[in-house]
Write an enzyme that holds these catalytic residues in place. Structure first.
Site, PDB file in Angstrom:
ATOM      1  N   GLY A   2      58.175  56.701 154.700  1.00  0.00           N
ATOM      2  CA  GLY A   2      57.003  56.102 155.177  1.00  0.00           C
ATOM      3  C   GLY A   2      55.943  56.979 155.757  1.00  0.00           C
ATOM      4  N   SER A  56      56.883  51.285 170.344  1.00  0.00           N
ATOM      5  CA  SER A  56      55.365  51.032 170.348  1.00  0.00           C
ATOM      6  C   SER A  56      54.746  50.786 171.747  1.00  0.00           C
ATOM      7  CB  SER A  56      55.231  49.973 169.533  1.00  0.00           C
ATOM      8  OG  SER A  56      53.843  49.658 169.395  1.00  0.00           O
ATOM      9  N   TYR A  86      56.451  40.848 165.945  1.00  0.00           N
ATOM     10  CA  TYR A  86      56.700  42.505 165.732  1.00  0.00           C
ATOM     11  C   TYR A  86      56.871  42.822 166.979  1.00  0.00           C
ATOM     12  CZ  TYR A  86      55.572  47.149 165.065  1.00  0.00           C
ATOM     13  OH  TYR A  86      55.451  48.543 165.352  1.00  0.00           O
ATOM     14  N   LYS A 144      60.421  45.015 168.888  1.00  0.00           N
ATOM     15  CA  LYS A 144      60.375  46.456 169.460  1.00  0.00           C
ATOM     16  C   LYS A 144      61.209  46.303 170.818  1.00  0.00           C
ATOM     17  CE  LYS A 144      58.607  48.716 166.065  1.00  0.00           C
ATOM     18  NZ  LYS A 144      59.579  49.611 165.344  1.00  0.00           N
ATOM     19  N   PHE A 178      51.368  55.454 170.789  1.00  0.00           N
ATOM     20  CA  PHE A 178      50.192  54.867 170.856  1.00  0.00           C
ATOM     21  C   PHE A 178      49.646  54.417 169.696  1.00  0.00           C
ATOM     22  CE2 PHE A 178      49.588  53.733 175.360  1.00  0.00           C
ATOM     23  CZ  PHE A 178      50.753  54.100 175.884  1.00  0.00           C
ATOM     24  N   ASN A 237      44.560  47.714 160.437  1.00  0.00           N
ATOM     25  CA  ASN A 237      44.236  48.806 161.290  1.00  0.00           C
ATOM     26  C   ASN A 237      42.784  49.324 161.139  1.00  0.00           C
ATOM     27  OD1 ASN A 237      47.650  49.217 161.232  1.00  0.00           O
ATOM     28  ND2 ASN A 237      46.883  48.847 162.884  1.00  0.00           N
ATOM     29  N   ARG A 259      41.549  52.993 172.684  1.00  0.00           N
ATOM     30  CA  ARG A 259      42.565  53.355 172.251  1.00  0.00           C
ATOM     31  C   ARG A 259      43.149  54.625 172.436  1.00  0.00           C
ATOM     32  NH1 ARG A 259      42.470  48.716 172.738  1.00  0.00           N
ATOM     33  NH2 ARG A 259      43.172  47.077 171.196  1.00  0.00           N
ATOM     34  N   ARG A 288      38.483  40.226 168.211  1.00  0.00           N
ATOM     35  CA  ARG A 288      39.747  40.070 167.467  1.00  0.00           C
ATOM     36  C   ARG A 288      40.742  39.314 168.484  1.00  0.00           C
ATOM     37  NH1 ARG A 288      43.012  44.521 163.943  1.00  0.00           N
ATOM     38  NH2 ARG A 288      43.643  45.218 166.220  1.00  0.00           N
TER      39      ARG A 288
HETATM   40  P1  NAD Z   1      55.764  52.586 157.262  1.00  0.00           P
HETATM   41  O1  NAD Z   1      55.947  51.159 156.667  1.00  0.00           O
HETATM   42  O2  NAD Z   1      54.578  53.439 156.481  1.00  0.00           O
HETATM   43  O3  NAD Z   1      57.204  53.382 157.041  1.00  0.00           O
HETATM   44  C1  NAD Z   1      58.361  52.439 157.157  1.00  0.00           C
HETATM   45  C2  NAD Z   1      59.473  52.860 156.074  1.00  0.00           C
HETATM   46  O4  NAD Z   1      60.713  51.976 155.938  1.00  0.00           O
HETATM   47  C3  NAD Z   1      58.893  52.455 154.801  1.00  0.00           C
HETATM   48  O5  NAD Z   1      58.982  53.600 153.892  1.00  0.00           O
HETATM   49  C4  NAD Z   1      59.623  51.405 154.068  1.00  0.00           C
HETATM   50  O6  NAD Z   1      60.046  51.346 152.818  1.00  0.00           O
HETATM   51  C5  NAD Z   1      60.864  51.632 154.922  1.00  0.00           C
HETATM   52  N1  NAD Z   1      61.782  50.305 155.235  1.00  0.00           N
HETATM   53  C6  NAD Z   1      61.581  49.054 155.988  1.00  0.00           C
HETATM   54  N2  NAD Z   1      62.580  48.210 155.776  1.00  0.00           N
HETATM   55  C7  NAD Z   1      63.674  48.969 155.403  1.00  0.00           C
HETATM   56  C8  NAD Z   1      65.075  48.462 155.349  1.00  0.00           C
HETATM   57  N3  NAD Z   1      65.424  47.536 155.565  1.00  0.00           N
HETATM   58  N4  NAD Z   1      65.721  49.357 154.618  1.00  0.00           N
HETATM   59  C9  NAD Z   1      65.236  50.682 154.032  1.00  0.00           C
HETATM   60  N5  NAD Z   1      63.960  51.129 154.192  1.00  0.00           N
HETATM   61  C10 NAD Z   1      63.297  50.476 154.852  1.00  0.00           C
HETATM   62  O7  NAD Z   1      55.563  52.606 158.670  1.00  0.00           O
HETATM   63  P2  NAD Z   1      55.127  53.775 159.812  1.00  0.00           P
HETATM   64  O8  NAD Z   1      53.826  53.472 160.309  1.00  0.00           O
HETATM   65  O9  NAD Z   1      55.700  55.012 159.405  1.00  0.00           O
HETATM   66  O10 NAD Z   1      56.059  53.300 161.240  1.00  0.00           O
HETATM   67  C11 NAD Z   1      57.488  53.620 161.170  1.00  0.00           C
HETATM   68  C12 NAD Z   1      57.977  52.979 162.538  1.00  0.00           C
HETATM   69  O11 NAD Z   1      57.021  53.316 163.518  1.00  0.00           O
HETATM   70  C13 NAD Z   1      58.293  51.505 162.487  1.00  0.00           C
HETATM   71  O12 NAD Z   1      59.157  51.214 163.097  1.00  0.00           O
HETATM   72  C14 NAD Z   1      56.962  51.152 163.058  1.00  0.00           C
HETATM   73  O13 NAD Z   1      57.225  49.910 163.507  1.00  0.00           O
HETATM   74  C15 NAD Z   1      56.756  52.260 164.289  1.00  0.00           C
HETATM   75  N6  NAD Z   1      55.409  52.113 164.950  1.00  0.00           N
HETATM   76  C16 NAD Z   1      54.377  52.322 164.007  1.00  0.00           C
HETATM   77  C17 NAD Z   1      53.190  52.533 164.180  1.00  0.00           C
HETATM   78  C18 NAD Z   1      51.892  52.595 163.561  1.00  0.00           C
HETATM   79  O14 NAD Z   1      50.762  52.465 163.897  1.00  0.00           O
HETATM   80  N7  NAD Z   1      52.034  53.100 162.364  1.00  0.00           N
HETATM   81  C19 NAD Z   1      52.843  52.424 165.875  1.00  0.00           C
HETATM   82  C20 NAD Z   1      54.060  52.110 166.576  1.00  0.00           C
HETATM   83  C21 NAD Z   1      55.256  52.147 166.021  1.00  0.00           C
HETATM   84  C1  WQD Z   2      42.347  49.476 166.883  1.00  0.00           C
HETATM   85  C2  WQD Z   2      40.971  49.192 167.423  1.00  0.00           C
HETATM   86  C3  WQD Z   2      40.225  46.989 167.160  1.00  0.00           C
HETATM   87  C4  WQD Z   2      40.440  46.842 162.703  1.00  0.00           C
HETATM   88  C5  WQD Z   2      48.007  48.158 166.147  1.00  0.00           C
HETATM   89  C6  WQD Z   2      49.641  47.318 166.845  1.00  0.00           C
HETATM   90  C7  WQD Z   2      50.136  48.305 167.403  1.00  0.00           C
HETATM   91  C8  WQD Z   2      50.812  49.526 166.857  1.00  0.00           C
HETATM   92  C9  WQD Z   2      49.274  50.317 166.226  1.00  0.00           C
HETATM   93  C10 WQD Z   2      52.741  49.322 165.531  1.00  0.00           C
HETATM   94  C11 WQD Z   2      41.055  47.771 168.575  1.00  0.00           C
HETATM   95  C12 WQD Z   2      39.648  47.826 166.387  1.00  0.00           C
HETATM   96  C13 WQD Z   2      40.637  47.212 164.278  1.00  0.00           C
HETATM   97  C14 WQD Z   2      39.037  46.773 162.369  1.00  0.00           C
HETATM   98  C15 WQD Z   2      38.243  47.143 164.539  1.00  0.00           C
HETATM   99  N1  WQD Z   2      51.392  49.205 165.821  1.00  0.00           N
HETATM  100  N2  WQD Z   2      39.284  47.423 165.021  1.00  0.00           N
HETATM  101  N3  WQD Z   2      38.080  46.905 163.096  1.00  0.00           N
HETATM  102  O1  WQD Z   2      45.588  46.751 167.420  1.00  0.00           O
HETATM  103  O2  WQD Z   2      45.373  48.895 168.888  1.00  0.00           O
HETATM  104  O3  WQD Z   2      47.449  48.480 167.378  1.00  0.00           O
HETATM  105  O4  WQD Z   2      48.725  49.175 165.535  1.00  0.00           O
HETATM  106  O5  WQD Z   2      53.357  49.358 166.550  1.00  0.00           O
HETATM  107  O6  WQD Z   2      51.622  47.531 167.750  1.00  0.00           O
HETATM  108  O7  WQD Z   2      49.111  46.192 167.404  1.00  0.00           O
HETATM  109  O8  WQD Z   2      45.623  48.930 166.369  1.00  0.00           O
HETATM  110  O9  WQD Z   2      43.996  50.088 164.272  1.00  0.00           O
HETATM  111  O10 WQD Z   2      44.503  47.627 164.676  1.00  0.00           O
HETATM  112  O11 WQD Z   2      42.960  48.740 166.047  1.00  0.00           O
HETATM  113  O12 WQD Z   2      37.038  46.862 165.214  1.00  0.00           O
HETATM  114  O13 WQD Z   2      38.748  46.417 161.236  1.00  0.00           O
HETATM  115  O14 WQD Z   2      40.252  49.000 166.274  1.00  0.00           O
HETATM  116  O15 WQD Z   2      39.965  45.817 167.737  1.00  0.00           O
HETATM  117  O16 WQD Z   2      40.181  48.057 169.289  1.00  0.00           O
HETATM  118  P1  WQD Z   2      45.816  48.342 167.575  1.00  0.00           P
HETATM  119  P2  WQD Z   2      44.112  48.747 165.453  1.00  0.00           P
END
Ligand code: NAD
Ligand code: WQD
Length: 341
Positions: free
Chosen positions: A11, A126, A151, A155, A180, A201, A233, A297
């Site tokens: 991922g 997160s 979601y 966490k 973040f 996002n 952010r 939003r």
């Molecule tokens: P992603 O979707 O790119 O990666 C997650 C990976 O897990 C994927 O490759 C998917 O195929 C695999 N997966 C999901 N469920 C599975 C299962 N049951 N068995 C095996 N594989 C499985 O997501 P990411 O952005 O890399 O996020 C990674 C972690 O970080 C997640 O736990 C997400 O909640 C957390 N996180 C992400 C963000 C963000 O903004 N990307 C922010 C905060 C926390």
């Molecule tokens: C960022 C800023 C929007 C899209 C989310 C999850 C959080 C974490 C990270 C996993 C905000 C603005 C966005 C658009 C916009 N994920 N925006 N136009 O909401 O801070 O966090 O992703 O854990 O849990 O809630 O991230 O990228 O969606 O938004 O103006 O089309 O961009 O309003 O201010 P967010 P985001």
């Protein structure tokens, strides 16, 4: 060097972490069911660091497959657990799928670790657990607010489960990293975030707009109580998020921790507004972003940014990459995606 299991290792954040782990010298094994990633990522990782990680494709909730995996892959020292679903909006529509995958997979891996005597665990949490913060910057002692989405709740539940497990088992050690806003991509342009459907996002929506896949980027709300009226952010380059995992792993494996369960914010400590992100993108890429300011939003928190003191001092880690590097690298990845897909 120690062998590390990375769940969700193909991922977005997982693949960048695998690169940093391999480059540090760790032996990496991945489990991923590819529900949100591609098998080719393994080849891209090999191009970047000269070594293809061992890969097992199955769903972590399959306990038989997981036990067979641990029988085969002996001597795993630690697990970094990324695998989860991550789309906040989807979690509101399909809450049980989210609880099933995001809580179920964690239970499954923790049970298997107990059976096979693996006692070091790093969890992807997160900043969403803080909700709308009372105090800025947000430090790790800030109260956990009631989750505003299934979601976010997964966490919180995972963090509580891990904390309970540490209390019950004196051999078990864990670190939760509260990210973040991870954005950007590896500077090679070979790995990055895979968009699934219409992005929620900011960065994938922005890069797809500039790439011609979307007409216009909606900026959600121009009337917040911030200097330019748009939300703020703490955006952090995904490679900096990846290096935080190497630091956390080193801490666990060297026994150099203060508590057997620790939590760290992973951010830069600096907030940027949506309009500042757009300006950075335009500056770093020379491209123009077609955007319009629309209504807020629902559910968006006006301002979040991290206190990173704990991570800086205890993990001896600091985010290094600038916002311009984040936007430049995100665009390079988007351009490569367009060619490849
Ligand atoms: P992603 O979707 O790119 O990666 C997650 C990976 O897990 C994927 O490759 C998917 O195929 C695999 N997966 C999901 N469920 C599975 C299962 N049951 N068995 C095996 N594989 C499985 O997501 P990411 O952005 O890399 O996020 C990674 C972690 O970080 C997640 O736990 C997400 O909640 C957390 N996180 C992400 C963000 C963000 O903004 N990307 C922010 C905060 C926390
Ligand atoms: C960022 C800023 C929007 C899209 C989310 C999850 C959080 C974490 C990270 C996993 C905000 C603005 C966005 C658009 C916009 N994920 N925006 N136009 O909401 O801070 O966090 O992703 O854990 O849990 O809630 O991230 O990228 O969606 O938004 O103006 O089309 O961009 O309003 O201010 P967010 P985001």
């Amino acid at each position: 060097m120690d062998k590390v299991l990375v769940t969700g290792g193909t991922g977005f954040i997982g693949s960048h972490t695998v690169v940093e782990l391999i480059e540090t010298g760790y032996d990496v094994v991945i489990i991923d069911n590819l529900c949100n990633s591609r098998i080719d990522t393994l080849d891209e990782i090999a191009k970047i660091c000269g070594k293809k990680p061992v890969f097992h494709q199955f769903d972590l909730r399959d306990e038989n497959a997981l036990n067979a995996f641990f029988e085969k892959e002996k001597d795993i020292s630690a697990v970094i657990h990324f695998a989860a679903f991550k789309a906040v909006g989807q979690s509101v529509k399909h809450p049980i799928q989210y609880y099933d995958n995001n809580v179920g997979a964690t239970i499954s891996i923790l049970k298997a670790m107990a059976i096979h005597g693996v006692n070091n665990f790093i969890f992807s949490s997160s900043a969403t657990v803080y909700g709308d913060p009372d105090v800025l910057p947000i430090d790790e002692s800030a109260p956990i607010k009631p989750a505003t989405s299934p979601y976010g709740n997964t966490k919180q539940i995972n963090e509580e489960m891990i904390s309970d497990l540490v209390s019950s088992n004196s051999s078990f050690k864990a670190i939760s990293l509260r990210y973040f806003n991870p954005i950007g991509a590896h500077e090679s342009g070979l790995i990055g975030e895979l968009p699934l459907g219409v992005p929620d996002n900011l960065i994938p929506y922005l890069t797809q707009t500039v790439g011609g896949l979307r007409d216009v980027l909606s900026v959600f709300g121009g009337d917040y109580d911030t200097p330019d009226g748009t939300c703020i952010r703490d955006y952090i380059h995904v490679v900096d998020v990846a290096t935080a995992h190497v630091a956390a792993l080193n801490r666990l494996l060297t026994g150099n921790f203060l508590e057997r369960y620790e939590v760290f914010n992973i951010g830069t400590g600096r907030g940027f507004s949506v309009l500042e992100v757009i300006a950075s993108f335009e500056k770093s890429t020379g491209e123009r972003v077609n955007y319009q300011i629309v209504d807020r939003r629902p559910g968006d928190v006006p301002v979040t940014f991290a206190s990173t003191t704990l991570a800086n001092n205890h993990l001896q880690w600091k985010a290094k990459r600038s916002l311009d590097e984040m936007t430049r690298d995100a665009w390079r990845w988007q351009k490569n995606l367009k060619r490849g897909d």
